[in-house]
Design a protein around this motif. Structure first.
Motif, PDB file in Angstrom:
ATOM      1  N   LEU A  49       0.826  -1.211   0.000  1.00  0.00           N
ATOM      2  CA  LEU A  49       0.000   0.000   0.000  1.00  0.00           C
ATOM      3  C   LEU A  49       0.859   1.259   0.000  1.00  0.00           C
ATOM      4  O   LEU A  49       0.484   2.271  -0.588  1.00  0.00           O
ATOM      5  N   SER A  50       2.023   1.175   0.635  1.00  0.00           N
ATOM      6  CA  SER A  50       2.872   2.370   0.711  1.00  0.00           C
ATOM      7  C   SER A  50       3.455   2.748  -0.652  1.00  0.00           C
ATOM      8  O   SER A  50       3.982   3.846  -0.818  1.00  0.00           O
ATOM      9  N   ARG A  51       3.351   1.850  -1.634  1.00  0.00           N
ATOM     10  CA  ARG A  51       3.804   2.212  -2.989  1.00  0.00           C
ATOM     11  C   ARG A  51       2.862   3.221  -3.628  1.00  0.00           C
ATOM     12  O   ARG A  51       3.215   3.852  -4.614  1.00  0.00           O
ATOM     13  N   HIS A  52       1.657   3.361  -3.088  1.00  0.00           N
ATOM     14  CA  HIS A  52       0.701   4.334  -3.639  1.00  0.00           C
ATOM     15  C   HIS A  52       0.978   5.711  -3.032  1.00  0.00           C
ATOM     16  O   HIS A  52       0.136   6.307  -2.358  1.00  0.00           O
TER      17      HIS A  52
ATOM     18  N   GLN B 249      -1.392   8.840  -3.321  1.00  0.00           N
ATOM     19  CA  GLN B 249      -2.613   8.849  -2.513  1.00  0.00           C
ATOM     20  C   GLN B 249      -2.316   9.213  -1.066  1.00  0.00           C
ATOM     21  O   GLN B 249      -3.076   9.925  -0.424  1.00  0.00           O
ATOM     22  N   ARG B 250      -1.177   8.710  -0.603  1.00  0.00           N
ATOM     23  CA  ARG B 250      -0.783   9.029   0.768  1.00  0.00           C
ATOM     24  C   ARG B 250      -0.563  10.537   0.906  1.00  0.00           C
ATOM     25  O   ARG B 250      -1.029  11.160   1.855  1.00  0.00           O
ATOM     26  N   GLU B 251       0.120  11.117  -0.082  1.00  0.00           N
ATOM     27  CA  GLU B 251       0.401  12.562  -0.066  1.00  0.00           C
ATOM     28  C   GLU B 251      -0.888  13.369  -0.198  1.00  0.00           C
ATOM     29  O   GLU B 251      -1.087  14.374   0.473  1.00  0.00           O
TER      30      GLU B 251
ATOM     31  N   ASP C 188      -1.183  12.173   8.351  1.00  0.00           N
ATOM     32  CA  ASP C 188      -0.721  11.067   7.504  1.00  0.00           C
ATOM     33  C   ASP C 188      -1.453   9.798   7.937  1.00  0.00           C
ATOM     34  O   ASP C 188      -0.925   8.986   8.684  1.00  0.00           O
ATOM     35  N   ASP C 189      -2.709   9.632   7.462  1.00  0.00           N
ATOM     36  CA  ASP C 189      -3.513   8.515   7.983  1.00  0.00           C
ATOM     37  C   ASP C 189      -3.824   7.434   6.947  1.00  0.00           C
ATOM     38  O   ASP C 189      -4.667   6.585   7.185  1.00  0.00           O
ATOM     39  N   TYR C 190      -3.147   7.471   5.812  1.00  0.00           N
ATOM     40  CA  TYR C 190      -3.447   6.502   4.746  1.00  0.00           C
ATOM     41  C   TYR C 190      -3.174   5.073   5.215  1.00  0.00           C
ATOM     42  O   TYR C 190      -4.059   4.214   5.201  1.00  0.00           O
ATOM     43  N   LEU C 191      -1.949   4.847   5.689  1.00  0.00           N
ATOM     44  CA  LEU C 191      -1.588   3.504   6.142  1.00  0.00           C
ATOM     45  C   LEU C 191      -2.295   3.174   7.464  1.00  0.00           C
ATOM     46  O   LEU C 191      -2.714   2.042   7.697  1.00  0.00           O
ATOM     47  N   ALA C 192      -2.450   4.194   8.317  1.00  0.00           N
ATOM     48  CA  ALA C 192      -3.087   3.972   9.623  1.00  0.00           C
ATOM     49  C   ALA C 192      -4.552   3.552   9.456  1.00  0.00           C
ATOM     50  O   ALA C 192      -5.054   2.711  10.203  1.00  0.00           O
ATOM     51  N   THR C 193      -5.233   4.146   8.474  1.00  0.00           N
ATOM     52  CA  THR C 193      -6.633   3.789   8.245  1.00  0.00           C
ATOM     53  C   THR C 193      -6.747   2.348   7.782  1.00  0.00           C
ATOM     54  O   THR C 193      -7.601   1.589   8.257  1.00  0.00           O
TER      55      THR C 193
END
Ligand SMILES: [Zn+2]
Length: 258
Positions: free
Chosen positions: A187-190, A193-195, A204-209
Motif C-alpha cells: 500500500l505504501s507504494r501508492h 494517494q498518501r500525499e 498522515d492517515d493513509y496507512l493507519a486507516t
C-alpha cells in the motif's frame, strides 16, 4: 497445483487495502496473481490533470503488485464512469479471457461508492459470460472463451460496513498478521494517494486507516489482523471452497459458515 488468480477492483489501491494480505499469502504459496484496477484513479488528485495522475497511479499500482511478484493491469475505465452496460461487460470479459483465472476476487456488491458496486456486478456478470462462445468481445485479437465459469469471491466493503454503517458479515476470514508488513509495503507504494490524503486531512492517515480496518475485521474473527471474503452463491457458479483450500490454516471460518 498452481492456481491463476485475478483480483479486480475499481481503483488502484483497493485490492491492497481489502485483500493485500491474502494476495501476499497466495503469492508466497506460488500461485499466479494478476491485479486489475478498473480505472487508473484519474480523479485522485486536486492538482494534476486526469492523465497526469493516471500515469503516476498506473506506475504505483504496478510497483505495489511487483512487491509480491504479481502482474498489474488497468482496464482503462475512468473514475465515476463505471457502469454495467454492454460495452463495459464485453471489455471485462476480454480481460477474463486473457488472464484465464480459475479464481476471481472482486469488490463487494454493497459498498460506499458507485464504482465499487458497478465493478462488483460487472465482474460477476462477466464471469458468467466469459465461457459463452457466442458472446464476442469485438476485440481485434479476441482471446478464446474460458473453459468454465471461474470461482467468484467478494472482498469486504471498505471498512467492513454497508452504506448505513452496519457491519457486513463475511463468510470467512483470512489471518493476515504474518504478512501485514508486506501488505503495508504494497500500500505504501501508492505514494500519490498518501500525499493527497495528507494534504486533504492534515494527517498522515493513509496507512493507519488501512491498519485500523484490518484490525477491525480481525476483531470479528478473534484475530489480530484479518481480511474477510464471501463466496458468490449464484447458480451455476462453482461452489467448492477453492480460496479457503488454497489458504489452508490461514482461514478462520465464522458461525455463518463458508
Ligand atoms: Zn476504490
Amino acid at each position: 497445483m498452481k492456481t491463476r488468480i485475478l483480483a479486480i477492483h475499481a481503483h488502484p489501491d483497493d485490492v491492497e487495502i481489502l485483500a493485500g494480505g491474502t494476495m501476499a499469502l497466495l503469492a508466497a504459496a506460488g500461485h499466479s496473481i494478476t491485479i486489475v484496477s478498473m480505472t487508473p484513479g484519474d480523479c485522485g488528485s486536486a492538482e494534476l490533470s486526469g492523465d497526469e495522475i493516471a500515469a503516476i497511479r498506473r506506475m504505483e499500482a504496478g510497483s505495489a503488485a511487483a512487491r509480491i511478484g504479481a502482474e498489474y493491469r488497468c482496464a482503462e475505465f475512468r473514475d465515476l464512469t463505471i457502469f454495467n452496460d454492454d460495452p463495459s461487460r464485453r471489455r471485462v470479459v476480454e480481460i477474463l479471457r486473457r488472464t484465464k483465472p480459475n479464481l476471481v476476487l472482486t469488490s463487494s456488491p454493497i459498498d460506499y461508492m458507485c464504482d465499487h458496486e458497478a465493478t462488483s456486478s460487472l465482474v460477476r456478470d462477466a464471469c458468467f459470460a466469459a465461457p459463452a462462445r457466442n458472446y464476442t468481445t469485438r476485440d481485434v485479437q479476441a482471446a478464446a472463451p474460458l473453459p468454465a465459469i471461474p470461482h467468484l469471491y467478494f472482498m469486504d466493503p471498505v471498512g467492513g460496513v454497508d452504506r448505513e454503517g452496519r457491519p457486513v458479515p463475511s463468510d470467512f476470514y483470512v489471518d493476515v498478521e504474518s504478512v501485514f508488513a508486506k501488505k503495508t509495503e504494497m500500500l505504501s507504494r501508492h505514494t500519490s494517494q498518501r500525499e493527497w490524503l495528507k494534504k486533504q486531512h492534515g494527517i498522515d492517515d493513509y496507512l493507519a486507516t488501512m491498519e485500523r480496518w484490518t484490525r477491525d475485521i480481525g476483531e470479528r474473527a478473534g484475530l489480530k489482523m484479518a481480511e474477510g471474503f464471501r463466496r458468490y452463491k449464484g447458480h451455476p457458479y462453482p461452489q467448492s471452497a477453492l480460496l479457503e483450500e488454497l489458504l489452508g490454516n490461514h482461514v478462520a471460518v465464522t458461525a455463518r459458515g463458508a
